[in-house]
Write an enzyme that holds these catalytic residues in place. Structure first.
Site, PDB file in Angstrom:
ATOM      1  N   LYS A 176       0.849  -1.198   0.000  1.00 40.54           N
ATOM      2  CA  LYS A 176       0.000   0.000   0.000  1.00 40.54           C
ATOM      3  C   LYS A 176       0.884   1.248   0.000  1.00 40.54           C
ATOM      4  CE  LYS A 176      -1.899  -1.566   3.740  1.00 40.54           C
ATOM      5  NZ  LYS A 176      -2.748  -1.901   4.896  1.00 40.54           N
ATOM      6  N   THR A 210      -8.903   9.229   8.383  1.00 43.25           N
ATOM      7  CA  THR A 210      -8.553   8.000   7.669  1.00 43.25           C
ATOM      8  C   THR A 210      -8.337   6.825   8.619  1.00 43.25           C
ATOM      9  OG1 THR A 210      -6.209   8.620   7.752  1.00 43.25           O
ATOM     10  CG2 THR A 210      -7.465   9.311   5.807  1.00 43.25           C
ATOM     11  N   GLY A 212      -8.543   3.475  10.421  1.00 40.97           N
ATOM     12  CA  GLY A 212      -9.137   2.195  10.046  1.00 40.97           C
ATOM     13  C   GLY A 212      -8.970   1.802   8.601  1.00 40.97           C
ATOM     14  N   THR A 213      -8.195   2.578   7.832  1.00 41.88           N
ATOM     15  CA  THR A 213      -8.066   2.299   6.401  1.00 41.88           C
ATOM     16  C   THR A 213      -7.516   0.895   6.140  1.00 41.88           C
ATOM     17  OG1 THR A 213      -7.615   4.654   6.049  1.00 41.88           O
ATOM     18  CG2 THR A 213      -7.131   3.161   4.231  1.00 41.88           C
ATOM     19  N   GLY A 214      -6.418   0.544   6.818  1.00 43.56           N
ATOM     20  CA  GLY A 214      -5.780  -0.738   6.568  1.00 43.56           C
ATOM     21  C   GLY A 214      -6.643  -1.919   6.957  1.00 43.56           C
ATOM     22  N   CYS A 215      -7.280  -1.815   8.117  1.00 42.56           N
ATOM     23  CA  CYS A 215      -8.182  -2.887   8.566  1.00 42.56           C
ATOM     24  C   CYS A 215      -9.320  -3.070   7.566  1.00 42.56           C
ATOM     25  CB  CYS A 215      -8.770  -2.545   9.933  1.00 42.56           C
ATOM     26  SG  CYS A 215      -7.566  -2.230  11.229  1.00 42.56           S
TER      27      CYS A 215
END
Length: 267
Positions: A176, A210, A212-215
């Site tokens: 990412k 932003t 919590g984007t990765g989860c």
């Protein structure tokens, strides 16, 4: 009686603020039409300003939750998030190795606020035990550096990072690129299995909320895999969902707010 939707299990920590972790995973799964189930690995005292406390669950509690779900209900995909310690990583890796379902590993290292969520002593277990179980591994650039020592500054660096992550055993690596330096108008991610490359571009929004984007992205990928999508299509659809959630991210509390998991429902 309706048939059950695809079944997705998240193995991760709880975020009391509701923006990341188990809470974000279950919201994303609901929005994407799958049935979300959970194994809680840690409880955090967390809000928009940061992580104020972490309490890991014992390995036997994690194992019991996992077995209770998988042995009775079954599972079509698993997503892992915060595992915190080497014993927890080893326990989850052992459970995943005995489960016949695709696995998305989000190797969570630090929170959005910079708080550490993975002990340094657990890195070797992540590299040697957890990553080999992954159908898709989804590190951000900070996690790439944590796991491989590679500092990524451009797209060529993303290729080197993907090769290094794939060297630890996952079938696919999704690197990412949201933390790439500069003010590019687009965000780029790289999905590769070492043979084919998929460069995924999306607009960069001027929105600081932003959390919590990765989860959310990892849960969305797992949801696609549970529906039977091939990895590239599952990742592209997950990227589109998360891009909308980022655009709709909202203020919450005094710090960084979450992405909006229900953005399509409110559109």
């Amino acid at each position: 009686m309706s048939p059950a939707p695809p079944l997705v299990l998240t193995v991760a920590g709880s975020d009391s603020g509701g923006g990341a972790g188990i809470q974000a995973d279950l919201k994303a799964m609901l929005a994407l039409g799958v049935h979300g189930m959970s194994v809680i690995t840690a409880v955090t005292a967390q809000n928009s300003r940061g992580v104020h406390g972490v309490w890991e669950l014992p390995e036997e509690a994690v194992r019991a939750q996992y077995r209770a779900v998988v042995d009775d209900i079954g599972v079509h995909a698993v997503k892992t998030g915060m595992l915190a310690t080497a014993p927890l990583v080893d326990t989850v890796a052992e459970l995943l190795a005995g489960t016949d379902a695709p696995v998305v590993v989000d190797p969570v290292g630090v929170s959005k606020h910079g708080d550490p969520l993975l002990a340094a002593t657990a890195l070797e277990s992540v590299r040697e035990r957890l990553l080999p179980t992954a159908t898709v591994a989804t590190p951000n650039l900070d996690e790439v550096t944590q796991l491989t020592g590679i500092v990524v500054e451009d797209e060529d660096g993303m290729r080197r990072a993907a090769d290094a992550i794939l060297g630890h055993g996952p079938r696919w690596a999704l690197i990412k690129g949201g933390h790439l330096p500069g003010d590019a108008a687009e965000v780029v991610d790289l999905l590769t299995d070492g043979t084919e490359e998929h460069w995924l571009y999306a607009p960069r929004y001027d929105n600081r909320h932003t959390h919590g984007t990765g989860c959310t992205l990892a849960s969305a990928v797992a949801s696609g895999l549970a529906k039977g999508l091939p990895v590239p299509k599952a990742v592209r659809e997950a990227k589109a969902y998360v891009t909308g959630a980022l655009a709709a991210g909202f203020a919450l509390g005094e710090g960084i707010g979450p992405v909006d998991h229900g953005w399509e429902l409110r559109r």
